[in-house]
Design a protein around this motif. Structure first.
Motif: not given
Length: 187
Positions: A2, A58, A63-64, A74-75, A140, A142, A144, A185-187
């Motif tokens: 991050t 959303k 949410a993830p 994950q989403i 949301i 994300c 990905v 989801v990476y971030y």
């Protein structure tokens, strides 16, 4: 990591984002969106990034969440919402940018290089989500993966890397899909 994220716009919790703006995320390394791209540039020298920014309603995706032994949250995008919620990855080359801030003349490559060497903070990379945001809607955002091997690895489904799915340049999703899309989801 991050710490690579320099800025997001809108910021989390924003309620008054301009409807004619697009959501973005900026990273410190100027080559970050292309650093791990498994594909080559196409005939027009357009290189698809290995990750993309998606902005999802959303109410349609939630949410993830962490699930099972997967290494990342994950989403899940239900099949009925894939085409509306996820952008077509064939255009992802146009959503990734690098930027340098310099007072040098754009034609003076040596001066720009000197500025970059003197202040590495003067360059960033950016992912843009092409989705127009609607008022009074909770979203949301994300980061990905854009390729199927990255999606599988992020979900903990990659095995030893020898499967056919890991040796492909297939996109992480297609709009024509009839099944839900689950993305790490990476971030």
């Amino acid at each position: 990591d991050t710490a690579l994220v320099v800025r997001t716009d809108p910021r989390p919790g924003t309620t008054n984002f301009e409807p004619n703006y697009l959501a973005i995320i900026d990273f410190d390394p100027p080559d970050f969106p292309w650093m791990l791209t498994p594909a080559k540039a196409n005939a027009d020298d357009r290189l698809r990034p290995w990750l993309v920014l998606v902005v999802l309603e959303k109410s349609k995706t939630g949410a993830p969440k962490m699930a099972g032994a997967a290494p990342l949250p994950q989403i899940r995008v239900p099949a009925a919402h894939v085409a509306a919620e996820l952008p077509p990855l064939g255009e992802s080359w146009s959503w990734a940018h690098a930027q340098v801030v310099s007072k040098a003349d754009a034609a003076d490559a040596a001066a720009i290089q000197a500025d970059l060497q003197g202040d590495p903070r003067s360059n960033i990379s950016r992912l843009v989500c092409p989705r127009r945001l609607k008022p009074d809607t909770d979203y949301i955002a994300c980061v990905v993966p854009a390729f199927e091997p990255g999606r599988l690895r992020g979900l903990g489904l990659a095995g030893d890397g020898s499967s056919a799915e890991m040796n492909t340049l297939a996109p992480a999703w297609t709009a024509q899909g009839v099944a839900p899309v689950v993305l790490p989801v990476y971030y």
